[in-house]
Design an enzyme around this catalytic site. Sequence first.
Site, PDB file in Angstrom:
ATOM      1  N   LYS A  22       0.994  -1.377  -0.083  1.00  0.00           N
ATOM      2  CA  LYS A  22      -0.736   0.112  -0.048  1.00  0.00           C
ATOM      3  C   LYS A  22       1.318   1.538  -0.113  1.00  0.00           C
ATOM      4  CE  LYS A  22      -1.926   1.455   3.633  1.00  0.00           C
ATOM      5  NZ  LYS A  22      -1.660   3.428   4.284  1.00  0.00           N
ATOM      6  N   ASN A  23       2.030   1.379   1.079  1.00  0.00           N
ATOM      7  CA  ASN A  23       2.630   2.482   1.347  1.00  0.00           C
ATOM      8  C   ASN A  23       3.565   2.418  -0.192  1.00  0.00           C
ATOM      9  OD1 ASN A  23       1.638   3.334   3.561  1.00  0.00           O
ATOM     10  ND2 ASN A  23       2.758   2.387   4.712  1.00  0.00           N
ATOM     11  N   CYS A 118      -4.849   7.976   9.780  1.00  0.00           N
ATOM     12  CA  CYS A 118      -5.020   7.564  11.113  1.00  0.00           C
ATOM     13  C   CYS A 118      -4.800   8.777  12.099  1.00  0.00           C
ATOM     14  CB  CYS A 118      -4.294   6.713  11.174  1.00  0.00           C
ATOM     15  SG  CYS A 118      -4.850   5.225  10.512  1.00  0.00           S
ATOM     16  N   ARG A 123       1.820  14.714  13.590  1.00  0.00           N
ATOM     17  CA  ARG A 123       2.424  14.555  11.772  1.00  0.00           C
ATOM     18  C   ARG A 123       1.859  15.563  11.086  1.00  0.00           C
ATOM     19  NH1 ARG A 123      -0.440   8.900   9.552  1.00  0.00           N
ATOM     20  NH2 ARG A 123       0.723   8.548   9.183  1.00  0.00           N
ATOM     21  N   PRO A 124       2.911  16.685  11.976  1.00  0.00           N
ATOM     22  CA  PRO A 124       3.349  17.812  10.637  1.00  0.00           C
ATOM     23  C   PRO A 124       3.657  17.737   9.416  1.00  0.00           C
ATOM     24  CG  PRO A 124       4.891  17.805  12.323  1.00  0.00           C
ATOM     25  CD  PRO A 124       3.946  16.789  12.937  1.00  0.00           C
ATOM     26  N   ASP A 308       4.730   0.557  12.249  1.00  0.00           N
ATOM     27  CA  ASP A 308       2.705  -0.244  11.414  1.00  0.00           C
ATOM     28  C   ASP A 308       3.040  -1.274  11.794  1.00  0.00           C
ATOM     29  OD1 ASP A 308       3.078   2.127  10.095  1.00  0.00           O
ATOM     30  OD2 ASP A 308       2.994   1.482   8.243  1.00  0.00           O
ATOM     31  N   ILE A 330       8.286   6.674  16.709  1.00  0.00           N
ATOM     32  CA  ILE A 330       8.112   7.213  15.918  1.00  0.00           C
ATOM     33  C   ILE A 330       6.612   7.963  15.712  1.00  0.00           C
ATOM     34  CG2 ILE A 330       7.454   6.622  13.069  1.00  0.00           C
ATOM     35  CD1 ILE A 330       9.854   5.983  13.999  1.00  0.00           C
ATOM     36  N   ARG A 400      -8.417   0.293   4.798  1.00  0.00           N
ATOM     37  CA  ARG A 400      -7.872   1.192   4.115  1.00  0.00           C
ATOM     38  C   ARG A 400      -6.254  -0.152   3.931  1.00  0.00           C
ATOM     39  NH1 ARG A 400      -6.290   6.153   7.462  1.00  0.00           N
ATOM     40  NH2 ARG A 400      -4.975   5.941   5.842  1.00  0.00           N
TER      41      ARG A 400
HETATM   42  C1  UD1 Z   1       4.929   6.735   6.366  1.00  0.00           C
HETATM   43  C2  UD1 Z   1       4.356   5.682   6.084  1.00  0.00           C
HETATM   44  C3  UD1 Z   1       3.381   4.967   7.349  1.00  0.00           C
HETATM   45  C4  UD1 Z   1       4.379   4.587   8.655  1.00  0.00           C
HETATM   46  C5  UD1 Z   1       5.357   5.781   8.547  1.00  0.00           C
HETATM   47  C6  UD1 Z   1       6.726   5.362   9.878  1.00  0.00           C
HETATM   48  C7  UD1 Z   1       2.822   5.864   4.425  1.00  0.00           C
HETATM   49  C8  UD1 Z   1       1.486   6.409   2.619  1.00  0.00           C
HETATM   50  N1  UD1 Z   1       3.102   5.408   5.353  1.00  0.00           N
HETATM   51  O1  UD1 Z   1       4.087   8.394   6.741  1.00  0.00           O
HETATM   52  O2  UD1 Z   1       2.768   3.839   7.268  1.00  0.00           O
HETATM   53  O3  UD1 Z   1       3.961   4.714   9.981  1.00  0.00           O
HETATM   54  O4  UD1 Z   1       5.889   6.087   7.050  1.00  0.00           O
HETATM   55  O5  UD1 Z   1       7.296   4.191   8.831  1.00  0.00           O
HETATM   56  O6  UD1 Z   1       4.018   5.531   3.333  1.00  0.00           O
HETATM   57  N2  UD1 Z   1       7.176  13.720  10.788  1.00  0.00           N
HETATM   58  C9  UD1 Z   1       7.181  15.626  10.919  1.00  0.00           C
HETATM   59  N3  UD1 Z   1       6.955  16.547  10.402  1.00  0.00           N
HETATM   60  C10 UD1 Z   1       7.191  16.220   8.374  1.00  0.00           C
HETATM   61  C11 UD1 Z   1       6.832  14.613   8.632  1.00  0.00           C
HETATM   62  C12 UD1 Z   1       7.242  13.709   9.090  1.00  0.00           C
HETATM   63  O7  UD1 Z   1       7.554  15.961  12.416  1.00  0.00           O
HETATM   64  O8  UD1 Z   1       6.569  16.810   8.072  1.00  0.00           O
HETATM   65  C13 UD1 Z   1       7.053  12.933  11.862  1.00  0.00           C
HETATM   66  C14 UD1 Z   1       5.229  12.636  12.296  1.00  0.00           C
HETATM   67  O9  UD1 Z   1       5.027  12.833  13.042  1.00  0.00           O
HETATM   68  C15 UD1 Z   1       5.987  11.050  12.567  1.00  0.00           C
HETATM   69  C16 UD1 Z   1       6.855  10.733  12.057  1.00  0.00           C
HETATM   70  O10 UD1 Z   1       8.109  12.104  11.441  1.00  0.00           O
HETATM   71  O11 UD1 Z   1       6.091  11.558  14.073  1.00  0.00           O
HETATM   72  C17 UD1 Z   1       7.215   9.976  11.227  1.00  0.00           C
HETATM   73  O12 UD1 Z   1       6.534  10.556  10.053  1.00  0.00           O
HETATM   74  P1  UD1 Z   1       6.824  10.028   8.672  1.00  0.00           P
HETATM   75  O13 UD1 Z   1       8.172   9.255   8.153  1.00  0.00           O
HETATM   76  O14 UD1 Z   1       7.053  11.354   7.517  1.00  0.00           O
HETATM   77  O15 UD1 Z   1       6.133   9.310   7.649  1.00  0.00           O
HETATM   78  P2  UD1 Z   1       4.486   9.077   6.604  1.00  0.00           P
HETATM   79  O16 UD1 Z   1       5.419   9.809   5.444  1.00  0.00           O
HETATM   80  O17 UD1 Z   1       3.410  10.404   7.126  1.00  0.00           O
END
Ligand code: UD1
Length: 421
Positions: A22-23, A118, A123-124, A308, A330, A400
């Site tokens: 999916k991801n 979710c 998640r900024p 995950d 995370i 999902r």
């Molecule tokens: C992706 C995956 C999700 C997985 C996550 C971590 C997809 C569609 N989703 O989510 O299933 O749980 O990786 O392996 O691929 N963060 C910030 N600022 C940002 C971006 C992220 O602070 O601009 C923080 C997030 O709040 C979180 C952490 O970084 O605490 C990890 O986020 P990130 O690696 O970006 O995960 P996603 O890409 O959202």
Amino acid sequence: MDSIIVRGGSELRGQIPIAGAKNACLALMPATLLSEEPLTLTNAPRLSDIRTMTQLLESLGAEVSSMQGGKVIAMSTHDLASTRADYEIVRKMRASNLVLGPLLARAHEAEVSLPGGCAIGARPMDIHIEALTALGAEIELKDGYLHALARGGLRGGRVPLRFASVGATENVLMAATLARGGTVIENAAREPEIVDLARCLRAMGAQIEGEGTSTIEVQGVDRLGAATHRVVTDRIELGTYMLAPAFTGGEVECLGGKLELIGAFCEKLDAAGIDVTETEAGLKVRLRGDRPRAVDVTTEPFPGFPTDLQAQMMAMLCTAQGTSRLEEKIFENRFMHAPELVRMGARIDVQGGHATVTGVDKLKGARVMATDLRASVSLILAGLAAEGETMVSRVYHLDRGYEHVEEKLGAVGAKIERVTE
Ligand code: UD1
């Protein structure tokens, strides 16, 4: 609204086919926005998140058709119809933010609503914004939307990421393929889904090196062409089903599974007393003895233990011998499955980002509620081990990310059915 009913106590035996990730697919699909020519994905999973991404891409002008029951997705974006990703779609799924980089690269502008998805923490988007700003984009937040502009197009540059964010790495990687000059992404995420995206972009004509390491180098090109790409195996679906025999006994072979996708997880399974064997078709799993043993788990970016799979691992440790400690590094709010597991008789103490799980002999069936995607499947797994009946409501979260969960588990002997209330 659908619920899933599980009756615990059946041993599982047989093969479970694992779908495409999916991801990975959610990052690969927006790559169509980078090219006027067709992009075809094979081995795509059939999930509601993929339908949401389809809807979003169509709203931007992509033509998307699905074939073979959704396993093949053919996309083509000859012209962009819009550069605005609307709140109504984005709120359903955070990965909608992955259109930001491609839109900026192709159209030099984008308006993307701040995401939903979710409820597992704040998640900024700050890391995405910093990364794209390093490529010359100007980004401001207005009315809940990120307004991004790259006057005269993006230009390559040095992009050090404060944290190896998966989504930010994907966004900046896609953006850099069409930027003028070279880009170096430092502290890039190393997840297999990033490697898969880089391979697909390369098949489209992008010049990329270093994916799977912390430094990815991209040399911008003028245009990208057509490609057909097979989506990598879903390592999270794989890990989820690999845990199933630890709840029930028996032996399950996960078809398409590969150790390299899931090394840190397999080390923990071994420590918990679960045997994993590589076969020609995938990975075979069985529990040594009658009960798993306690292990400590800390979630980390790849190649560490994936966040995950934390909820599923916690569910398994609820019936293990001894006390396990889990640390979630995370996401700050990712133990929402714990109170639901407690309703089934688990002994879990959560303090901030730490959870202590003391194994019990038996879980007991109960009515529980899915709170997010991975939490929902952890409750189903717990139900497989529990005495009596477990009813998991709000399974739209599950749909999902897991295709045909009741069919896949039913086929190896689980007593599981979906009911519509
Ligand atoms: C992706 C995956 C999700 C997985 C996550 C971590 C997809 C569609 N989703 O989510 O299933 O749980 O990786 O392996 O691929 N963060 C910030 N600022 C940002 C971006 C992220 O602070 O601009 C923080 C997030 O709040 C979180 C952490 O970084 O605490 C990890 O986020 P990130 O690696 O970006 O995960 P996603 O890409 O959202």
